[in-house]
Design an enzyme around this catalytic site. Structure first.
Site, PDB file in Angstrom:
ATOM      1  N   GLY A  13       0.711  -1.565  -0.001  1.00 54.75           N
ATOM      2  CA  GLY A  13      -0.107   0.215  -0.150  1.00 54.75           C
ATOM      3  C   GLY A  13       0.660   1.027  -0.350  1.00 54.75           C
ATOM      4  O   GLY A  13       1.863   1.295   0.878  1.00 54.75           O
ATOM      5  N   ARG A  74       0.398  -5.106  -5.110  1.00 55.89           N
ATOM      6  CA  ARG A  74       0.554  -5.750  -4.668  1.00 55.89           C
ATOM      7  C   ARG A  74       1.117  -6.888  -6.080  1.00 55.89           C
ATOM      8  O   ARG A  74       0.290  -7.275  -6.516  1.00 55.89           O
ATOM      9  CB  ARG A  74       0.138  -6.705  -3.456  1.00 55.89           C
ATOM     10  CG  ARG A  74      -0.611  -5.238  -2.619  1.00 55.89           C
ATOM     11  CD  ARG A  74      -1.715  -5.726  -1.639  1.00 55.89           C
ATOM     12  NE  ARG A  74      -2.716  -4.180  -0.829  1.00 55.89           N
ATOM     13  CZ  ARG A  74      -1.787  -4.424   0.094  1.00 55.89           C
ATOM     14  NH1 ARG A  74      -0.693  -4.425   0.422  1.00 55.89           N
ATOM     15  NH2 ARG A  74      -2.491  -3.088   0.262  1.00 55.89           N
ATOM     16  N   ASP A 105       4.786  -4.946   5.986  1.00 55.33           N
ATOM     17  CA  ASP A 105       5.098  -6.755   6.190  1.00 55.33           C
ATOM     18  C   ASP A 105       5.908  -7.283   4.557  1.00 55.33           C
ATOM     19  O   ASP A 105       6.436  -8.334   4.217  1.00 55.33           O
ATOM     20  CB  ASP A 105       4.269  -7.052   6.904  1.00 55.33           C
ATOM     21  CG  ASP A 105       3.983  -7.173   8.167  1.00 55.33           C
ATOM     22  OD1 ASP A 105       5.306  -6.430   8.737  1.00 55.33           O
ATOM     23  OD2 ASP A 105       2.825  -6.880   8.658  1.00 55.33           O
ATOM     24  N   THR A 127       4.196   1.941   5.802  1.00 54.86           N
ATOM     25  CA  THR A 127       3.290   1.688   5.879  1.00 54.86           C
ATOM     26  C   THR A 127       2.126   2.261   7.207  1.00 54.86           C
ATOM     27  O   THR A 127       2.421   2.619   8.218  1.00 54.86           O
ATOM     28  CB  THR A 127       2.837   0.393   5.777  1.00 54.86           C
ATOM     29  OG1 THR A 127       1.498  -0.378   6.776  1.00 54.86           O
ATOM     30  CG2 THR A 127       3.699  -0.596   7.596  1.00 54.86           C
ATOM     31  N   ASP A 129       0.104   1.414   8.645  1.00 52.07           N
ATOM     32  CA  ASP A 129      -0.638   0.717   9.616  1.00 52.07           C
ATOM     33  C   ASP A 129       0.532   0.420  10.945  1.00 52.07           C
ATOM     34  O   ASP A 129       0.351   0.150  11.955  1.00 52.07           O
ATOM     35  CB  ASP A 129      -0.578  -1.431   9.288  1.00 52.07           C
ATOM     36  CG  ASP A 129      -1.732  -0.577   7.838  1.00 52.07           C
ATOM     37  OD1 ASP A 129      -2.085   0.090   7.821  1.00 52.07           O
ATOM     38  OD2 ASP A 129      -1.683  -1.618   6.775  1.00 52.07           O
ATOM     39  N   ASP A 131       2.638  -1.319  12.224  1.00 53.65           N
ATOM     40  CA  ASP A 131       3.179  -2.743  11.892  1.00 53.65           C
ATOM     41  C   ASP A 131       4.315  -3.500  11.753  1.00 53.65           C
ATOM     42  O   ASP A 131       3.896  -4.919  12.223  1.00 53.65           O
ATOM     43  CB  ASP A 131       1.270  -3.335  11.756  1.00 53.65           C
ATOM     44  CG  ASP A 131       0.887  -3.781  10.057  1.00 53.65           C
ATOM     45  OD1 ASP A 131       2.313  -2.882   9.143  1.00 53.65           O
ATOM     46  OD2 ASP A 131       0.282  -4.326   9.212  1.00 53.65           O
ATOM     47  N   ARG A 173      -5.597  -2.535   8.830  1.00 52.80           N
ATOM     48  CA  ARG A 173      -5.057  -4.459   9.025  1.00 52.80           C
ATOM     49  C   ARG A 173      -5.715  -5.358   9.723  1.00 52.80           C
ATOM     50  O   ARG A 173      -6.269  -4.844  10.974  1.00 52.80           O
ATOM     51  CB  ARG A 173      -4.480  -4.452   8.052  1.00 52.80           C
ATOM     52  CG  ARG A 173      -4.187  -5.497   7.485  1.00 52.80           C
ATOM     53  CD  ARG A 173      -2.883  -5.964   6.780  1.00 52.80           C
ATOM     54  NE  ARG A 173      -2.227  -5.700   5.885  1.00 52.80           N
ATOM     55  CZ  ARG A 173      -3.184  -5.552   3.973  1.00 52.80           C
ATOM     56  NH1 ARG A 173      -3.722  -6.710   3.517  1.00 52.80           N
ATOM     57  NH2 ARG A 173      -2.279  -4.636   3.087  1.00 52.80           N
TER      58      ARG A 173
HETATM   59  O1  F6P Z   1      -1.190  -1.407   4.587  1.00 54.38           O
HETATM   60  C1  F6P Z   1      -1.925  -0.237   4.186  1.00 54.38           C
HETATM   61  C2  F6P Z   1      -4.148  -0.797   3.680  1.00 54.38           C
HETATM   62  O2  F6P Z   1      -4.398   0.445   4.030  1.00 54.38           O
HETATM   63  C3  F6P Z   1      -4.299  -1.169   5.394  1.00 54.38           C
HETATM   64  O3  F6P Z   1      -4.643  -0.164   6.000  1.00 54.38           O
HETATM   65  C4  F6P Z   1      -5.346  -2.438   4.811  1.00 54.38           C
HETATM   66  O4  F6P Z   1      -6.282  -3.002   5.247  1.00 54.38           O
HETATM   67  C5  F6P Z   1      -5.522  -2.253   3.288  1.00 54.38           C
HETATM   68  O5  F6P Z   1      -4.076  -1.012   3.092  1.00 54.38           O
HETATM   69  C6  F6P Z   1      -6.293  -1.832   2.251  1.00 54.38           C
HETATM   70  O6  F6P Z   1      -5.369  -2.309   0.840  1.00 54.38           O
HETATM   71  P1  F6P Z   1      -5.488  -2.097  -0.532  1.00 54.38           P
HETATM   72  O7  F6P Z   1      -5.315  -0.939  -1.025  1.00 54.38           O
HETATM   73  O8  F6P Z   1      -5.009  -3.440  -0.678  1.00 54.38           O
HETATM   74  O9  F6P Z   1      -7.016  -2.207  -0.326  1.00 54.38           O
END
Ligand code: F6P
Length: 321
Positions: A13, A74, A105, A127, A129, A131, A173
């Site tokens: 992300g 991703r 991560d 990130t 998050d 995390d 997340r």
């Molecule tokens: O890791 C960052 C994040 O925004 C999380 O908080 C969330 O769960 C996820 O990415 C959402 O991912 P995507 O951009 O694939 O919808």
């Protein structure tokens, strides 16, 4: 002067401050005499051999921009043996001497996996998050925190005016690190995080008592990892009869102008990545602890767990009376 060729990639992300990190890696790399190569669209772009040569000018005017100029994504293909072999082959064909991976991560797992194939890798944690193990703070977290707090400050106006309970969903997340910080900074009355199982009946009692004692509006900071916030809000409304609204802050938390703190963190970590590659010390995550750079060897990562700060959680409860 050294003639190393260094690749740089942003993955997972997007997070505010990624651009400041790219700028720092590119410019400190050039300062060391390295040739800098930017892979586009994260590992998907790497697998397509999609890269650009990075100069000091390609990173001009980006320190204050959210998102990532390299773009991101991703890449499930990298998790397959075929995908990994292809990535390693491309990196070797392009004569990449070291790779800087900027992401969360998943990117750390990818960087570690690539390093096992003889490629020199340094990971920077990025990130919203917060995390990632091995660092107190990730690139992107401070900006997201400030964005969410500003949003809740605004939501509170409506909560107070209409005497409502507002459930505000915050990203993160599977973890509540961002929610805890947002809750503390925004003065939320309650936080719901995956790390602490909520007792719904106890919560409803708290809401009823608050209402009776004159506290007519409340903010519940609700971590996305706890499930559907709208269902949670409905449950609270049905059980208490109080006026409840739900607001999912969503992707506004991922974008925007990085804070000054973010830009400094990204710049410092980026420079450290290049220092390590220059000294051939690689396969590290570059984080920060007690205001200083902290290096964690990739092999230590699987043994580590990022602890949720239960004392801060308790503090929030004390402050919410
Ligand atoms: O890791 C960052 C994040 O925004 C999380 O908080 C969330 O769960 C996820 O990415 C959402 O991912 P995507 O951009 O694939 O919808």
């Amino acid at each position: 002067m050294s003639n190393k060729r260094i690749g740089i990639i942003t993955a997972g992300g997007d997070a505010p401050g990624m651009n400041a990190a790219v700028r720092s890696v590119v410019r400190t790399g050039i300062y060391c005499g390295f040739e800098m190569v930017g892979f586009q669209r994260a590992f998907g772009g790497l697998l397509d051999g999609d890269y650009i040569n990075m100069t000091a000018r390609t990173v001009s005017g980006i320190i204050n921009q959210g998102g990532t100029i390299l773009r991101t994504g991703r890449c499930p293909e990298l998790k397959t043996e075929v995908g990994m072999n292809k990535a390693v082959k491309i990196l070797k064909e392009l004569k990449i001497d070291g790779l800087v991976v900027i992401g969360g991560d998943g990117s750390l797992a990818a960087g570690t996996a690539i390093s096992k194939h003889g490629i020199k890798v340094v990971n920077l944690p990025a990130t919203i998050d917060n995390d990632v193990v091995g660092t107190e703070e990730t690139i992107g977290y401070d900006t997201a925190l400030n964005t969410a707090v500003e949003a809740i400050d605004k939501i509170r106006d409506t909560a107070k005016s209409h005497e409502r309970i507002f459930v505000v969903e915050i990203m993160g997340r599977h973890h509540g690190f961002l929610t805890l910080a947002v809750g503390l900074a925004a003065g939320a009355e309650v936080i719901i995080v995956p790390e602490v199982k909520p007792d719904i009946d106890e919560l409803c009692d708290k809401f009823r008592t608050a209402s009776i004692s004159g506290k007519k509006s409340l903010i519940v900071a609700y971590a996305e990892g706890c499930g559907n916030s709208f269902e949670f809000g409905k449950q609270i409304a049905d059980k208490t009869g109080l006026d409840v609204r739900v607001s999912n802050l969503g992707y506004i938390q991922r974008g925007g102008i990085p804070t000054a703190r973010e830009r400094i963190l990204a710049s410092v970590l980026g420079a450290e990545a290049i220092r390590l590659l220059k000294e051939d010390k690689t396969n590290f995550l570059v984080g920060v602890e007690y205001g200083r750079i902290k290096l964690t060897p990739f092999e230590e990562i699987p043994k580590m767990k990022k602890e949720f700060d239960i004392e801060d959680y308790k503090l929030l409860q004390k402050l919410s009376i």
